[in-house]
Design a protein around this motif. Structure first.
Motif, PDB file in Angstrom:
ATOM      1  N   ALA A   1      49.283  65.252  -5.257  1.00  0.00           N
ATOM      2  CA  ALA A   1      48.273  65.470  -4.217  1.00  0.00           C
ATOM      3  C   ALA A   1      48.943  65.608  -2.845  1.00  0.00           C
ATOM      4  CB  ALA A   1      47.281  64.319  -4.201  1.00  0.00           C
ATOM      5  N   ASP A   2      48.246  66.212  -1.914  1.00  0.00           N
ATOM      6  CA  ASP A   2      48.661  66.200  -0.512  1.00  0.00           C
ATOM      7  C   ASP A   2      48.050  64.953   0.126  1.00  0.00           C
ATOM      8  OD1 ASP A   2      49.981  68.643  -0.838  1.00  0.00           O
ATOM      9  OD2 ASP A   2      48.141  69.766  -0.376  1.00  0.00           O
ATOM     10  N   LEU A   3      48.887  64.095   0.694  1.00  0.00           N
ATOM     11  CA  LEU A   3      48.438  62.780   1.136  1.00  0.00           C
ATOM     12  C   LEU A   3      48.171  62.742   2.634  1.00  0.00           C
ATOM     13  CD1 LEU A   3      50.850  60.386  -0.816  1.00  0.00           C
ATOM     14  CD2 LEU A   3      48.845  61.639  -1.640  1.00  0.00           C
TER      15      LEU A   3
ATOM     16  N   LEU B   1      51.917  63.774   3.711  1.00  0.00           N
ATOM     17  CA  LEU B   1      52.942  64.048   2.709  1.00  0.00           C
ATOM     18  C   LEU B   1      52.421  65.109   1.752  1.00  0.00           C
ATOM     19  CD1 LEU B   1      53.925  60.348   1.879  1.00  0.00           C
ATOM     20  CD2 LEU B   1      55.116  61.911   3.435  1.00  0.00           C
ATOM     21  N   GLN B   2      53.223  66.114   1.490  1.00  0.00           N
ATOM     22  CA  GLN B   2      52.799  67.215   0.631  1.00  0.00           C
ATOM     23  C   GLN B   2      53.243  66.971  -0.811  1.00  0.00           C
ATOM     24  OE1 GLN B   2      50.924  69.711   2.012  1.00  0.00           O
ATOM     25  NE2 GLN B   2      51.107  68.616   3.966  1.00  0.00           N
TER      26      GLN B   2
ATOM     27  N   LYS C   1      46.197  47.891  -6.681  1.00  0.00           N
ATOM     28  CA  LYS C   1      46.859  48.194  -5.416  1.00  0.00           C
ATOM     29  C   LYS C   1      47.700  49.461  -5.538  1.00  0.00           C
ATOM     30  CE  LYS C   1      47.027  43.456  -3.692  1.00  0.00           C
ATOM     31  NZ  LYS C   1      47.884  42.386  -3.094  1.00  0.00           N
ATOM     32  N   ILE C   2      48.099  49.974  -4.376  1.00  0.00           N
ATOM     33  CA  ILE C   2      49.025  51.099  -4.350  1.00  0.00           C
ATOM     34  C   ILE C   2      50.416  50.551  -4.628  1.00  0.00           C
ATOM     35  CG2 ILE C   2      50.002  52.946  -2.941  1.00  0.00           C
ATOM     36  CD1 ILE C   2      47.362  52.943  -1.348  1.00  0.00           C
ATOM     37  N   ALA C   3      50.961  50.885  -5.795  1.00  0.00           N
ATOM     38  CA  ALA C   3      52.244  50.316  -6.212  1.00  0.00           C
ATOM     39  C   ALA C   3      53.425  51.156  -5.756  1.00  0.00           C
ATOM     40  CB  ALA C   3      52.273  50.165  -7.729  1.00  0.00           C
ATOM     41  N   ALA C   4      53.248  52.468  -5.635  1.00  0.00           N
ATOM     42  CA  ALA C   4      54.350  53.332  -5.238  1.00  0.00           C
ATOM     43  C   ALA C   4      53.812  54.657  -4.723  1.00  0.00           C
ATOM     44  CB  ALA C   4      55.296  53.584  -6.415  1.00  0.00           C
ATOM     45  N   ILE C   5      54.557  55.252  -3.799  1.00  0.00           N
ATOM     46  CA  ILE C   5      54.274  56.581  -3.268  1.00  0.00           C
ATOM     47  C   ILE C   5      55.585  57.353  -3.280  1.00  0.00           C
ATOM     48  CG2 ILE C   5      53.559  57.921  -1.246  1.00  0.00           C
ATOM     49  CD1 ILE C   5      51.827  55.563  -0.398  1.00  0.00           C
ATOM     50  N   GLY C   6      55.600  58.534  -3.882  1.00  0.00           N
ATOM     51  CA  GLY C   6      56.842  59.294  -3.910  1.00  0.00           C
ATOM     52  C   GLY C   6      56.734  60.539  -4.759  1.00  0.00           C
ATOM     53  N   LYS C   7      57.832  61.272  -4.849  1.00  0.00           N
ATOM     54  CA  LYS C   7      57.891  62.494  -5.636  1.00  0.00           C
ATOM     55  C   LYS C   7      58.294  62.161  -7.076  1.00  0.00           C
ATOM     56  CE  LYS C   7      57.589  65.407  -1.994  1.00  0.00           C
ATOM     57  NZ  LYS C   7      56.617  66.488  -1.804  1.00  0.00           N
TER      58      LYS C   7
END
Length: 525
Positions: free
Chosen positions: A63-65, A75-76, A86-92
């Protein structure tokens, strides 16, 4: 269009198949299952988990964040992993493992929105009065409100709050401050709290003290008596608070928490107000909410409202603090806003509902722009959801547009960017309900309150920043998916496990019963 004729239940009857004793005694989840269990529908997707069941481990892929986090901003084509709510991780290219994978390329993921002031119970009688008829609304609102709270049964309160919470989630609002000022009995207050809790929305059930009604259908009563009963806190009110805490809000980690709204302070002796507020805080609640306006005329010396809105009086009495939440606050002075800021207080403007205030010189335009500019944690809200649209993106846009109504606002808004307006409904809005560390942005460790927007509608612009596109073009129709604390509540544009037709039929039946009852009540001067 004439509403369908549905045989109304008796004035105090619980939902079909459920006795009043059973309804009021059941746990929240059991009551919901017994009274409003959704019927299976062939075209309705099945939920990954029930609103009260365990959250699934979920990976939202590509997703585009629109994070509303100043460190990450936008973030694209990025993944978000949800784990344990919960939000555990954000990344590619995050590893999926055993997670459910949601393919979201080309879609926009943003934080669940925040509504800082909404009267959920109002929604049951939506359409009875409307703000598009300003004179009729101004003359009729208070009478409608008081007649309605007297006529609504505990079951009506449950239904109103359940529908209200579901409508919020459907629009991408995952956190609300429900200002519950229409429950004059214990049974009505507990039923209302169960309803909003069963909806699964997060936030605050803020119970209004000083509510009582010595009248009902068929009554003739003086307006002075009605006003007194709705502005005097009694031991019955405190008993209701005890039951709410014991029966519904004993979990300090629950998605929905109990707040209190003391009786209207304006015109009351400072010592009397201090006593009530100190007792409210002694219960341990973390939210003290109040309607705040500049008074039309100064109140007597020694009372709240002696100067301006009463903020100065509350400040000098030592009653402001980080738990104090002011709703509206139209025409608060710069000094009053500084007092709120310096004591950690919060403010919520209900910009669409406050547009008619422009006809009242001592109120005028909403205060959110000036409050944010002064450093106050500031949010927005719908307020009277019985007369206003549920599409929350429209309220966000109106929060921006209303800043042009006054010279001060025009100077403040001159350098705004789209994310500044979105801030009122996300990160700043979360701070404005004491939840800034919990929700309001896409940040690792925060609660997974998320909204996934489709962008394929012809009117959804593809150019500009993500904030530009959401702020200027998004609508409720674009809300594809919603998660509250990691639980999927809406997918592919449909609420999970919700039978809207059944709920609408129950709402119409209640309206058809309540209308004649309202009309039978006479207020005398």
């Amino acid at each position: 269009m004439t509403p369908p004729k549905i045989a109304p239940p008796s004035g105090s009857a619980p939902p079909a198949g459920l006795t009043r004793k059973a309804f009021l005694g059941l746990s929240a989840s059991a009551a919901a299952a017994a009274a409003f269990a959704p019927q299976a529908m062939a075209q309705t997707p099945k939920p990954a988990a029930s609103p009260r069941g365990p959250a699934r481990r979920t990976l939202i892929r590509g997703a585009d964040l629109l994070t509303m986090d100043p460190l990450n901003k936008e973030l694209q084509a990025t993944d978000v992993l949800i784990e344990n709510g919960k939000i555990a991780a954000i990344g590619k290219r995050l590893p999926a493992g055993d997670a459910e994978v949601i393919e979201a390329r080309g879609m926009i993921l943003m934080p669940g929105m925040i509504d800082g002031h909404r009267h959920m119970w109002h929604g049951l009688d939506a359409g009875r009065i409307v703000k598009a008829e300003p004179n009729a609304y101004a003359k009729g609102y208070i009478g409608w409100q008081r007649r309605t709270m007297a006529c609504m049964t505990p079951e009506d309160n449950y239904l109103a709050e359940l529908i209200g919470g579901l409508q919020a989630i459907d629009a991408g609002v995952t956190t609300v401050l429900d200002y519950a000022h229409g429950q004059p009995t214990e049974e009505k207050a507990l039923a209302a709290a169960r309803g909003v809790k069963d909806s699964g929305v997060a936030g605050w059930f803020t119970f209004q003290l000083g509510r009582a009604t010595a009248f009902g259908p068929g009554s003739t009563i003086s307006t002075a008596r009605v006003h007194a009963d709705l502005n005097t806190t009694t031991e019955t009110n405190w008993k209701t608070v005890e039951r709410l805490q014991k029966e519904l809000f004993s979990d300090s980690n629950g998605l929905l928490q109990l707040g209190l709204a003391p009786s209207n302070a304006t015109g009351r002796a400072v010592a009397e107000v201090r006593k009530e507020w100190e007792r409210a805080r002694a219960t341990g609640v973390k939210m003290i909410a109040a309607h705040v306006h500049k008074t039309a005329q100064p109140q007597p010396a020694g009372t709240i409202g002696h100067r301006g809105s009463g903020i100065v009086d509350l400040h000098e009495a030592g009653l402001l603090g980080p738990d104090y939440h002011a709703s509206h606050g139209n025409r608060l002075t710069d000094d009053e806003l500084k007092m709120l800021r310096d004591t950690g207080g919060m403010l919520c403007a209900t910009v669409v509902g406050e547009f008619p205030y422009m006809m009242t010189p001592h109120l005028m335009a909403s205060a959110h722009g000036r409050a944010r500019h002064a450093g106050v944690a500031t949010g927005i809200g719908i307020d009277v959801n019985s007369v206003l649209q549920q599409d929350y993106f429209e309220h966000v846009r109106c929060a921006f547009l209303s800043l042009f109504l006054e010279p001060e606002g025009r100077e403040i808004v001159r350098n705004y960017k789209s994310e500044d307006s979105l801030d009122f409904a996300t990160a700043l809005g979360a701070r404005a309900v004491r939840l800034g560390d919990v929700t309001g942005s896409l940040t690792v460790g925060k609660r997974a309150d998320l909204v996934l927007l489709r962008t394929d509608r012809i009117g959804f612009a593809m150019l500009g920043s993500l904030a530009d596109r959401v702020m200027n073009f998004a609508s409720q129709a674009d809300v594809d998916s919603v998660w509250v604390a990691g639980k999927a509540r809406k997918r592919h544009g449909k609420m999970l496990g919700v039978d809207w037709a059944k709920l609408k039929a129950q709402q119409v039946a209640a309206q058809q019963r309540i209308g004649p009852q309202q009309a039978s009540i006479t207020f005398t001067t």
